[in-house]
Write a protein that holds these residues in place. Structure first.
Motif, PDB file in Angstrom:
ATOM      1  N   ARG A   1     -60.233  64.700 -27.519  1.00  0.00           N
ATOM      2  CA  ARG A   1     -59.379  64.946 -28.679  1.00  0.00           C
ATOM      3  C   ARG A   1     -58.607  66.259 -28.521  1.00  0.00           C
TER       4      ARG A   1
ATOM      5  N   SER B   1     -69.753  65.679 -26.506  1.00  0.00           N
ATOM      6  CA  SER B   1     -68.717  66.682 -26.276  1.00  0.00           C
ATOM      7  C   SER B   1     -67.560  66.119 -25.467  1.00  0.00           C
TER       8      SER B   1
ATOM      9  N   LEU C   1     -63.119  66.185 -35.446  1.00  0.00           N
ATOM     10  CA  LEU C   1     -64.381  65.448 -35.388  1.00  0.00           C
ATOM     11  C   LEU C   1     -65.400  66.234 -36.204  1.00  0.00           C
TER      12      LEU C   1
ATOM     13  N   TYR D   1     -56.529  72.419 -33.285  1.00  0.00           N
ATOM     14  CA  TYR D   1     -57.654  71.555 -33.661  1.00  0.00           C
ATOM     15  C   TYR D   1     -58.267  72.132 -34.922  1.00  0.00           C
TER      16      TYR D   1
ATOM     17  N   ARG E   1     -73.606  72.471 -29.711  1.00  0.00           N
ATOM     18  CA  ARG E   1     -72.244  71.924 -29.730  1.00  0.00           C
ATOM     19  C   ARG E   1     -71.203  73.029 -29.731  1.00  0.00           C
TER      20      ARG E   1
ATOM     21  N   VAL F   1     -68.182  73.744 -27.131  1.00  0.00           N
ATOM     22  CA  VAL F   1     -66.785  74.029 -27.480  1.00  0.00           C
ATOM     23  C   VAL F   1     -66.288  75.239 -26.699  1.00  0.00           C
TER      24      VAL F   1
ATOM     25  N   TYR G   1     -67.900  68.503 -34.619  1.00  0.00           N
ATOM     26  CA  TYR G   1     -67.384  69.696 -33.953  1.00  0.00           C
ATOM     27  C   TYR G   1     -66.466  70.411 -34.931  1.00  0.00           C
TER      28      TYR G   1
ATOM     29  N   PHE H   1     -65.050  65.289 -27.973  1.00  0.00           N
ATOM     30  CA  PHE H   1     -64.363  66.486 -28.464  1.00  0.00           C
ATOM     31  C   PHE H   1     -63.277  66.926 -27.501  1.00  0.00           C
TER      32      PHE H   1
END
Length: 760
Positions: free
Chosen positions: A441, A435, A468, A464, A509, A513, A471, A438
């Motif tokens: 990014r 993560s 990825l 986004y 995951r 987020v 994610y 993530f």
């Protein structure tokens, strides 16, 4: 009267029946029997009053008058009339009746309540010489009738209104607030808090909202009877009320609270905390100043100001609060919280932030500490062992699961997140170490996209989009406008993971987020709305599972739009069509404009703003037509030149072709698939049906007219051969309609200009 002159039924939240039976036994009632939804018991009048005063888990305490024949209305009336109401209802008491349940003859609860009311009033008039006045809202005596098959249980409600409505809860607060007090008391009982509080444990609620759990915990520790300051009781209309016994019980409860409060005060070290505040064992944290103010008012109303503290805090400050409370207690800490009753998508990010705080808090607590939650299902992923206790509390809309974890939480990874405003970095606990990639990014994307948005004047945009693969979410920013100006919202849509991805890993995951995105983008967790969107062979239908609505206003190209960030899978404004809408505006001057499958009418707003001579908006859903009308009115467009027509689009086109109506500019943006009941037996499939649709649309075009057709089926291919056969020209303009913030995903939609072919 004998020692066991009263038969009671104490109701409670489903799941708390055995805990309530234990509580009633501790109060002194020996004959208890847990049943579905409550506990049956027998006791004398004094213990019945004591149960009302001291029970934390009972919602109501009902005095069973009798069980009677309820085969039909006449039988029920006569059986109730024959009961000795002069021995039950106090003279001159006002009356109300509520009924539940039904049978073949008594199907309407209002009618059942009316028959019982008539029977009671007639009986008192005939045998006691007086007839009670009816007060539906604040009656002195409330009779409850519960039908099951051909029998009815008739009871007097000794509590009057739900005992879960504690005296510290304001009168204007809704039923959910009272329910939350019951949940809090139930969670503490399941966690064994009576014994732990007596042993000096601390309690910290990292997401305390209005403070119910903290107050309930401190009340147990201080031996504060939950009904001590309650001003209305149902037994006020009870003919057998022993007022002397009640006054003795109140005096005993007063003395018990005074002694308990003193005991808790003396058990805390005199030293002040790091900020100079007095050390306390019971702490609630909240990021909302409004909630903090209300929680503090409640603490004061409960008389617990000296032993409980409500403070500004979040996941990053929970460690210090837990350490401080444990130090004040000199022992273990129960880290606990009750999740608010709200929509799944609306509350997910807030819940994830609270879940992270809970796990972080219990990890900072001394050895032997525990965690207890109602809701917050995601916390279970942090423990390698199942919960020591797991109980479903409530039923239906209010059902949530209570869990108690006595084992330490597993190790989690800490991710350092840069502050979007350039302040100090934030530490966020996550499940998956990847993560960190993530959030790196996301931080980069947000920094770049925010600059771009400011430069081009865009306030709602994508940041986004599954950059990825691990994610696979889409994250959009919506900046509030008009009354919501200054608010920033995130809309996070999760794509369903492929079958090859472990479902638990994907869930962890997604939790990461939800924990990271608000921090990385500087958005309040309660302004983050999360949904699961299928990356379909299709695109989404408009509506998702039933949710609460969160409606606000946003601005695009100077136009106002109403969006619903929680109620549907889509918000009401497709951000990937921003360029498409501008094209409509640029080509609308003087045009007769038609919007088919219009959804919320954003295309119509742009056309009207571009100077369209008239607009026609067509959709099968009245909900969306009303929404489209509101969007038009927000921007000053109303009157007879703007028509809104509810119809099945394909049928509408067929009818319109036989009329003289023609259009210069048409926007057609159908769903990928629909099987709406309003369509009858037909279904809609954009790949299968688009040729028929576009042929029909082309026949509605005035000379020189043009239609813009779009769809979001990723695999869509126009049937050029069939379209050409029927004289329809199609020009692919997809590349020119993809906004910069969607450039990563060139398949987000397809777009084509449609015209009638010129005859040679």
């Amino acid at each position: 009267m004998s020692d066991y002159s009263c038969e009671l039924f104490a109701t409670c939240l489903a799941g708390l029946e055995h805990a309530l039976a234990d509580e009633l036994a501790a109060i002194g009632i020996r004959r208890t029997r847990p049943l579905q939804g409550g506990v049956a018991c027998y006791c004398d009048r004094r213990l019945a009053l004591k149960a009302c005063l001291w029970s934390r888990l009972a919602a109501r305490v009902l005095l069973v008058v009798d069980r009677v024949n309820a085969k039909n209305a006449d039988a029920l009336y006569q059986a109730v009339f024959d009961l000795p109401w002069e021995e039950v209802i106090a003279t001159e008491a006002t009356l109300s009746v509520r009924a539940s349940g039904a049978n073949d003859e008594l199907r309407n609860t209002k009618f059942t309540a009316l028959k019982v009311k008539d029977a009671v009033c007639d009986a008192l008039r005939e045998r006691a010489g007086w007839r009670p006045d009816i007060d539906p809202r604040e009656a002195d005596a409330v009779i409850e009738v519960r039908l099951k098959d051909d029998r009815a249980t008739v009871s007097l409600d000794l509590s009057g209104s739900t005992l879960y409505r504690r005296s510290y809860v304001a009168a204007e607060d809704g039923a959910d607030e009272a329910h939350r007090c019951g949940q809090a008391a139930g969670l503490l009982a399941l966690a064994g808090w009576n014994g732990r509080a007596a042993d000096g444990w601390a309690l910290v609620d990292p997401a305390c909202d209005k403070g119910a759990l903290v107050i309930e915990a401190a009340s147990v520790a201080c031996n504060l009877a939950p009904g001590l300051t309650r001003d209305r009781w149902g037994f006020g209309g009870w003919a057998q009320l022993d007022l002397d016994a009640w006054e003795d019980l109140i005096d005993e409860a007063d003395a018990a609270f005074e002694a308990g409060l003193q005991r808790v005060r003396e058990g805390v070290p005199k030293a002040s905390g790091a900020d100079g505040a007095e050390q306390v064992r019971f702490i609630g944290l909240s990021a909302s100043s409004v909630a903090i103010a209300e929680a503090r008012r409640r603490v004061r109303r409960a008389g617990l100001r000296d032993v409980a503290s409500i403070e500004l805090g979040d996941a990053e400050s929970v460690d210090e609060a837990v350490v401080r409370a444990s130090k004040a207690a000199g022992g273990p800490c129960l880290v606990a919280s009750v999740e608010a009753l709200s929509a799944p998508g609306e509350a997910q990010a807030t819940a994830q932030a609270a879940a992270s705080a809970l796990v972080r808090g219990v990890s900072a607590a001394p050895a032997g500490s525990s965690m207890a939650v109602v809701g917050y299902d995601q916390v279970g992923r942090s423990f390698s062992q199942p919960p020591a206790c797991k109980v479903a509390l409530g039923r239906g809309r209010v059902e949530q699961t209570a869990r108690v974890f006595d084992e330490p939480a597993g190790e989690r990874t800490t991710v350092v997140v840069p502050d979007p405003a350039g302040g100090a970095e934030h530490e966020v606990s996550v499940y998956d170490e990847t993560s960190a990639q993530f959030v790196a990014r996301l931080h980069k994307n947000f920094r770049q996209r925010r600059k771009w948005a400011r430069r081009v004047g865009v306030s709602c945009y994508r940041v986004y989009d599954a950059d990825l693969p691990e994610y696979a979410v889409a994250i959009d920013v919506y900046a509030g406008a008009d009354h919501a100006r200054g608010n920033t919202y995130l809309h996070i849509a999760e794509y369903a993971p492929p079958a090859s991805i472990d479902a638990d890993k994907a869930a962890r995951r997604f939790d990461d987020v939800l924990a990271l995105a608000p921090v990385a983008m500087g958005v309040r967790p309660d302004h983050v709305f999360a949904k699961t969107r299928r990356r379909d062979k299709g695109g989404s239908q408009y509506a998702s599972d039933k949710r609460y609505n969160y409606v606000t206003l946003v601005e695009e190209a100077g136009h106002l739009f109403e969006v619903d960030l929680s109620g549907y899978l889509d918000t009401g404004l497709f951000l990937d069509h921003r360029v498409t809408r501008l094209w409509l505006q640029d080509n609308a001057q003087g045009a007769r404009f038609l919007n088919l499958f219009a959804y919320t009418g954003s295309g119509t707003v742009y056309a009207a703003a571009g100077g369209a001579a008239e607009t026609t908006t067509v959709d099968l859903s009245q909900t969306y037509l009303d929404w489209a009308r509101r969007n038009m009115e927000l921007n000053g467009f109303s009157g007879p030149k703007h028509a809104f027509e509810r119809a099945d689009v394909m049928s509408w086109i067929t009818e319109c072709r036989h009329s003289p109506r023609r259009f210069d500019l048409v926007f057609v943006d159908p769903p990928t698939f629909s099987n709406s009941k309003a369509m009858g037996k037909r279904t809609w499939d954009v790949q299968r049906d688009h040729a028929e649709l576009l042929i029909g649309v082309s026949r509605l075009l005035a000379p020189g007219g043009v239609a813009l057709f779009s769809c979001n089926l990723r695999t869509f291919k126009p049937d050029l051969e069939t379209l050409a056969k029927y004289g329809v020209d199609v020009q692919d303009v997809t590349a020119e309609t993809i906004p910069d913030d969607f450039s990563r995903n060139q398949k987000v939609h397809k777009a084509y200009l449609v015209r009638r072919a010129q005859k040679n």
